[in-house]
Design an enzyme around this catalytic site. Structure first.
Site, PDB file in Angstrom:
ATOM      1  CB  ALA A 241      34.773  35.144   6.932  1.00 48.41           C
ATOM      2  CG  HIS A 242      30.963  34.090   3.806  1.00 53.04           C
ATOM      3  ND1 HIS A 242      30.666  33.461   4.982  1.00 53.04           N
ATOM      4  CD2 HIS A 242      30.159  35.165   3.752  1.00 53.04           C
ATOM      5  CE1 HIS A 242      29.720  34.122   5.613  1.00 53.04           C
ATOM      6  NE2 HIS A 242      29.397  35.170   4.885  1.00 53.04           N
ATOM      7  CG  ASN A 243      30.922  36.803  -0.389  1.00 52.05           C
ATOM      8  OD1 ASN A 243      30.277  35.879   0.106  1.00 52.05           O
ATOM      9  ND2 ASN A 243      30.891  37.079  -1.686  1.00 52.05           N
ATOM     10  CB  SER A 261      30.660  40.874   3.275  1.00 50.06           C
ATOM     11  OG  SER A 261      29.954  39.760   2.777  1.00 50.06           O
TER      12      SER A 261
END
Length: 337
Positions: A241-243, A261
């Site tokens: 997923a993002h980050n 994250s």
């Protein structure tokens, strides 16, 4: 393929035990070994096959003590699995027929910079201001967005989609239908119960020597970058997923999902169907067994975890054994009452 056992032993730095002049013409699993083939024994579960196999040669551990005579010539090495891998790599290098040139059916926009000895297959689209390093192969039906950088000696297999601004290092392999740089799953709930998409303005950075399996997805960051660090190996059907920041030389098996994250340490081993919640930190050299659920940060390095929620794997196995006995224990309690 046609090598003598002695030649193979030289490649993998092994000691021959038997007739080193025999010819090897192929590879086989030890349980399916036949004359002319070479195999290896690494997992003790397969040792019984060593005494029956018809393989001409078998790579075994230096300290293996034979329980009975064998028909095969042995090549003794420190780590058989590593040695066999090296042999396969050498064979692949010697037999690979590498294509070069850009297909007339590829579409390449203005401002694209390409290195020497590259290959671009049919119906691939490369948008403007992309740079591609030396000896990189981009196969058919690949889509590469604006401002993407791809380093040297990379292989991008058919059907891969790479969104804009992605940075890819050297010696990276991306298998078919992987998607790199798609939007992260960011949606702000509204007062009326609907959701508003949060713009995903960051990118993905993939460092050197990374392998990404087929149908895997690495989302772009909301801000900043999603990182896949040096030497990471992602299996098929992995979701990043993002980050997220995946530490160097970590390996992640199929159907694992890592939420936004989260930071994964270096040299971690994550088995299949693992779920990791967002905004967590996983210590280096953590081993996470299959179908484990990680709901909080792992601060101590080198642990082996299992179960849901995750716990020490030995403790999880003990609890699992007790759960299997619950019907029996329940009947005992009823009888006592």
């Amino acid at each position: 393929m046609k090598f003598t056992v002695d030649q193979i032993a030289t490649i993998i730095q092994g000691a021959v035990e038997g007739d080193g002049t025999q010819t090897i013409t192929g590879f086989d699993k030890i349980e399916e070994g036949k004359s002319g083939s070479i195999s290896f024994l690494s997992n003790p579960k397969y040792e019984a096959y060593l005494y029956d196999t018809d393989a001409t040669a078998v790579i075994v551990a230096s300290d293996l003590v034979l329980k009975s005579p064998v028909k095969s010539t042995l090549i003794r090495v420190k780590e058989p699995y590593v040695a066999f891998t090296i042999l396969l790599q050498k064979y692949q290098e010697m037999t690979a027929e590498r294509e070069t040139g850009i297909s007339i059916h590829a579409i390449i926009e203005a401002g694209v910079k390409v290195g020497q000895s590259i290959f671009v297959g049919r119906f691939t689209f490369i948008d403007s201001h992309v740079s591609i390093g030396n000896s990189t192969s981009i196969h058919s039906h690949v889509s590469i967005g604006k401002n993407v950088h791809i380093g040297d000696n990379c292989i991008i297999y058919p059907g891969v989609v790479i969104y804009k601004d992605t940075i890819i290092g050297n010696n990276v392999v991306i298998h078919s239908n992987a998607v790199i740089g798609s939007d992260g799953f960011g949606h702000a709930p509204q007062s009326d119960g609907t959701y508003k998409a949060i713009p995903q303005l960051g990118n993905v950075v993939i460092e050197d020597d990374v392998s990404i399996g087929a149908n895997s997805t690495v989302d772009r960051a909301t801000m900043g970058s999603t990182y896949i660090r040096k030497g990471v190996k992602l299996d098929n059907l992995v979701q990043i997923a993002h980050n997220v920041d995946v530490g160097a030389h970590t390996a992640i098996a199929s159907q694992t999902g890592i939420s936004g994250s989260t930071k994964i340490g270096e040299y971690c081993l994550i088995a299949g169907q693992v779920g990791i919640a967002g905004h967590l930190t996983i210590a280096p050299k953590t081993i996470i067994t299959g179908r484990t659920g990680i709901t909080k940060s792992i601060k101590e390095a080198g642990q082996t975890l299992g179960g849901y929620p995750a716990m020490n794997n030995a403790e999880f196995l003990k609890r699992s054994a007790l759960i299997r006995r619950l019907p029996e224990l329940f009947e005992q309690i009823k009888n006592i009452k």
